[in-house]
Scaffold this active site. Structure first.
Site, PDB file in Angstrom:
ATOM      1  N   GLU A 196       0.792  -1.229  -0.017  1.00  0.00           N
ATOM      2  CA  GLU A 196      -0.166  -0.054   0.092  1.00  0.00           C
ATOM      3  C   GLU A 196       0.916   1.128   0.051  1.00  0.00           C
ATOM      4  OE1 GLU A 196      -3.078   0.447  -0.535  1.00  0.00           O
ATOM      5  OE2 GLU A 196      -3.738  -1.625  -0.513  1.00  0.00           O
ATOM      6  N   TYR A 214      -5.822   6.412   4.744  1.00  0.00           N
ATOM      7  CA  TYR A 214      -6.182   5.318   3.631  1.00  0.00           C
ATOM      8  C   TYR A 214      -5.540   4.317   3.743  1.00  0.00           C
ATOM      9  CZ  TYR A 214      -5.607   2.495  -0.579  1.00  0.00           C
ATOM     10  OH  TYR A 214      -5.398   1.570  -1.441  1.00  0.00           O
ATOM     11  N   ASP A 218      -9.632   4.554  -2.439  1.00  0.00           N
ATOM     12  CA  ASP A 218      -8.385   5.055  -3.476  1.00  0.00           C
ATOM     13  C   ASP A 218      -9.177   5.789  -4.619  1.00  0.00           C
ATOM     14  OD1 ASP A 218      -9.427   2.968  -4.975  1.00  0.00           O
ATOM     15  OD2 ASP A 218      -7.266   1.879  -4.765  1.00  0.00           O
ATOM     16  N   CYS A 276     -14.125  -0.384 -14.605  1.00  0.00           N
ATOM     17  CA  CYS A 276     -14.560   0.852 -14.718  1.00  0.00           C
ATOM     18  C   CYS A 276     -13.072   1.887 -14.631  1.00  0.00           C
ATOM     19  CB  CYS A 276     -15.181   1.172 -13.215  1.00  0.00           C
ATOM     20  SG  CYS A 276     -16.234   2.473 -13.165  1.00  0.00           S
ATOM     21  N   CYS A 283     -18.289  -0.845 -19.966  1.00  0.00           N
ATOM     22  CA  CYS A 283     -19.734  -0.867 -18.998  1.00  0.00           C
ATOM     23  C   CYS A 283     -20.569  -2.271 -19.336  1.00  0.00           C
ATOM     24  CB  CYS A 283     -20.635   0.083 -19.355  1.00  0.00           C
ATOM     25  SG  CYS A 283     -19.789   1.641 -18.743  1.00  0.00           S
ATOM     26  N   CYS A 317     -19.616  -5.268 -17.062  1.00  0.00           N
ATOM     27  CA  CYS A 317     -19.366  -4.671 -15.540  1.00  0.00           C
ATOM     28  C   CYS A 317     -20.709  -5.113 -14.860  1.00  0.00           C
ATOM     29  CB  CYS A 317     -19.582  -3.188 -15.595  1.00  0.00           C
ATOM     30  SG  CYS A 317     -19.488  -2.543 -13.851  1.00  0.00           S
ATOM     31  N   CYS A 337     -26.210   1.008 -12.353  1.00  0.00           N
ATOM     32  CA  CYS A 337     -25.064   2.207 -12.444  1.00  0.00           C
ATOM     33  C   CYS A 337     -25.790   3.350 -12.860  1.00  0.00           C
ATOM     34  CB  CYS A 337     -23.992   1.761 -13.228  1.00  0.00           C
ATOM     35  SG  CYS A 337     -22.661   3.161 -13.588  1.00  0.00           S
TER      36      CYS A 337
END
Length: 351
Positions: free
Chosen positions: A48, A131, A149, A201, A208, A211, A217
């Site tokens: 991270e 975060y 994020d 995405c 899409c 997805c 969405c």
């Protein structure tokens, strides 16, 4: 309390993640996780920190080298600063590398090499912000924390068709992400949303049609998905100028300096130089016949562009200016320098 829609969305995401999770050297995949294999908090934390402001592809080799050389947080805590800075060179944002060592040493000394599990306690560690604390708590310890994020922000902005620009919309986006975080498997859920943003995405040309969240969405339904998330326009980066000075002895030894602990490239070895400003003053480390090398070094930091002119001379035998380091040519490794200083060395070597 989460409503039925949120529960359905979370389940859909986890089902998709179970089939399509990315393989990464720091990740425990859903099959192993379901079998009871727990992630190593050290590897989660290290990944991270490395992934801040860069990509998985850029980090992968760095992570493998780090964990091969320092397989545990205790091993990293015992490493020499210059070794760690050298391995970090190229990832940028060197304050992260300094905090990496500080954090490793705190975890080794005060927690016997075991990362704390709770978000609020993780926040007390050097270099661990909201975060990173949430990511460690969720992914390594399955705590129900919300990880936000850039990928998650983009997914939430599109899923709920939120047009308020970043960074001002972060609280709302986090609220939406929190509403989807399930009490069970929150770590896998966090990684599922991040994977969705990274692979489907995406910032440009989102896929899409494949997805898992196609139907609910709101941005896809409104045709606004490629416009989101909105961002407040950034100010153009200024350009600063500077000079660096490379002096070499007849036996190949080089003159270096250690930069101040605070500020850019803090604590790292580099070439003596001027300040970085609109009109830097030439400031050679000792009087000599300095000659400018044709060409220039160009480098970009977070907040500004930098252009450096390179000067060189011969270092007198037996001459050691105060506050500088004379490094034998057999000990000198260009890879130990920060990237901007290594660019200067490459230009000098190629003259």
């Amino acid at each position: 309390m989460r409503d039925c829609t949120e529960i359905d969305l979370s389940k859909t995401l986890l089902d998709w993640y179970d089939r399509h999770a990315r393989e990464m050297p720091w990740r425990i995949g859903p099959v192993d996780r379901a079998a009871g294999v727990m992630p190593d908090p050290y590897r989660v934390w290290l990944s991270e920190v490395m992934l801040q402001q860069t990509t998985v592809a850029a980090v992968r080799d760095y992570f493998i080298r780090f964990t091969t050389r320092w397989p545990t947080v205790k091993a990293l805590a015992q490493a020499q600063d210059d070794q760690v800075m050298g391995e970090w060179a190229g990832l940028g944002y060197y304050a992260r590398a300094r905090n990496l060592l500080k954090c490793a040493r705190v975890v080794a000394a005060e927690y016997d090499g075991q990362f704390p599990e709770r978000y609020d306690e993780l926040l007390t560690l050097p270099g661990v912000g909201p975060y990173t604390a949430a990511a460690i708590a969720a992914i390594a310890f399955d705590q129900s924390e919300t990880v936000l994020d850039g990928n998650v922000e983009r997914v939430m902005a599109r899923l709920y068709d939120i047009h308020d620009p970043l960074p001002g919309s972060k609280p709302l986006l986090k609220e939406k992400a929190a509403s989807l975080t399930p009490p069970l498997r929150p770590g896998d859920h966090a990684q599922a949303v991040m994977d969705l943003g990274a692979t489907i995405c995406t910032p440009k040309s989102p896929a899409c049609g494949i997805c898992p969240l196609y139907a609910p969405c709101l941005a896809r339904a409104a045709g606004t998905q490629t416009e989101l998330p909105q961002k407040t326009p950034k100010k153009p980066k200024p350009t600063r100028l500077g000079h660096i000075y490379i002096a070499q002895r007849r036996d190949g030894a080089l003159l270096l300096e250690r930069r101040p602990d605070k500020g850019l490239l803090g604590g790292m070895l580099g070439w003596p130089g001027s300040d970085w400003s609109d009109a830097p003053v030439e400031n050679p480390p000792f009087p000599a016949r300095w000659q400018e090398i044709p060409g220039e070094v160009r480098h970009t930091f977070t907040h500004f562009h930098l252009i450096l002119r390179i000067w060189t001379t011969k270092l007198p035998d037996g001459f050691t200016p105060d506050d500088f380091v004379i490094m034998d040519k057999h000990q000198f490794k260009p890879s130990d320098l920060p990237t901007v200083m290594r660019k200067g060395f490459d230009l000098w070597r190629g003259q």
